[in-house]
Design an enzyme around this catalytic site. Structure first.
Site: not given
Ligand code: PEP
Length: 252
Positions: A9, A11, A95, A97, A167, A173, A212, A233-234
Site C-alpha cells: 500500500n 499510500k 482502510h 485512514e 489491520e 505506521g 508495521s 505500508g511504510g
Molecule cells: C497500511 O497502511 O495499510 C499499513 C499496513 O501501513 P504500515 O505497514 O506502514 O503500518
C-alpha cells in the site's frame, strides 16, 4: 492450501521516477520467489505506470480506494470501471485512514465491496480496531461488526471473491506491529466466524495482517497458520525492504 500474498500500500507517496525504480526493482528482486503472490496498490495517477511496467509479469496492481458509483458528479473520485480500464486486479477498501477521517462508514465499505466484485475487481477489505478499542478489549466486537457489514451486503459467496486484511489501527505506521500470536489469534477468530456460515469460504479466503510489517518481523508473522500474508505500508517505500518481505512470504 492458501498461497501467501504480499500487497504494497504505497499510500500517497512516490513520483514517476521513484515509482518506476520501485516497480522495476520489485520485478527484479522477486524473480524466483514463485511460491507467493504479490501486488502493488499505487496512487491513482500512477495506475497507468503500474500497468505499463507490470503487464505480463507475475506482479498484480490495484487502486487504494474507489467510488461506490459508476459515474456522475463526484469531483475527485475514481470509479470501479476506471480501475478496471487500467488493468487493476485489486482495490483496497475500508482502510482505517479513510474510515477515521469520516470518508467511509461500515455500510459504505460494504457497498464498495459489492460494487468492486461486480466490476471484476478483488477488494482488499481492511478492518481493525483503534488503540482505545484495543485497550477496552473490543477487538473482536469491532472487527466482527466491520466484517458483518460486508457479509450483510454481499453474502458468503460475495465475500469469497475478496481478500480480507486485519489491520489494527494502533499498529499502522507506528512501528509497533501486533505480535504474531496476537495477529494469529484474531485471524483465527475471524476465520472461525466465517466458518460458522460457510466452512469452504473460511478455508479458502485470504486473510492478511497489516500494521508495521517489516523485513525483520515478516517471517515470524507469515509462519502463523491463519496469516496468509501482509498488507504493507511504510516498508513498501523501500524496495529492498519490500523485497525482503516478499522473500519471507515465498519461503513461508
Ligand atoms: C497500511 O497502511 O495499510 C499499513 C499496513 O501501513 P504500515 O505497514 O506502514 O503500518
Amino acid at each position: 492450501m492458501r498461497r501467501k500474498m504480499v500487497v504494497a500500500n504505497r499510500k500517497m507517496h512516490g513520483s514517476i521516477p521513484s515509482n518506476q525504480a520501485f516497480l522495476e526493482g520489485l520485478l527484479e528482486g522477486t524473480r524466483g520467489f514463485g511460491n507467493a503472490d504479490y501486488a502493488v496498490c499505487v496512487p491513482h495517477p500512477y495506475l497507468f505506470h503500474a500497468q505499463a511496467i507490470l503487464t505480463g509479469t507475475p506482479v498484480a496492481w490495484g487502486g487504494q480506494n474507489m467510488s461506490r458509483y459508476a459515474s456522475g458528479a463526484f469531483t475527485g473520485s475514481v470509479s470501479p470501471g476506471m480501475l478496471v480500464e487500467f488493468g487493476c486486479e485489486y482495490v483496497i477498501i475500508g482502510h482505517s485512514e479513510r474510515r477515521l477521517r469520516g470518508h467511509d462508514s461500515d455500510d459504505s465499505v460494504g457497498e464498495r465491496f459489492e460494487v468492486a466484485i461486480k466490476a471484476g475487481l478483488k477488494p482488499i477489505f481492511c478492518m481493525g480496531e483503534t488503540l482505545a478499542e484495543y485497550e477496552d478489549g473490543l477487538t473482536d466486537v469491532v472487527t466482527i461488526r466491520q466484517l458483518n457489514a460486508v457479509i450483510n451486503q454481499v453474502g458468503m459467496q460475495g465475500l469469497a471473491e475478496g481478500v480480507l486484511a486485519y489491520e489494527p489501527v494502533w499498529a499502522i505506521g507506528t512501528g509497533r506491529a501486533a505480535t504474531p500470536e496476537h495477529a494469529q489469534a484474531i485471524l483465527c477468530f475471524l476465520r472461525g466466524h466465517i466458518a460458522l456460515m460457510d466452512e469452504a469460504v473460511a478455508e479458502n479466503i485470504h486473510i492478511l495482517y497489516g500494521g508495521s510489517v517489516k523485513a525483520d518481523n515478516a517471517a515470524r508473522l507469515f509462519a502463523m497458520p491463519d496469516i496468509d500474508g501482509g498488507l504493507v505500508g511504510g516498508a513498501s517505500l523501500v524496495t529492498e525492504d519490500f523485497v525482503a518481505i516478499c522473500r519471507a512470504a515465498s519461503l513461508a
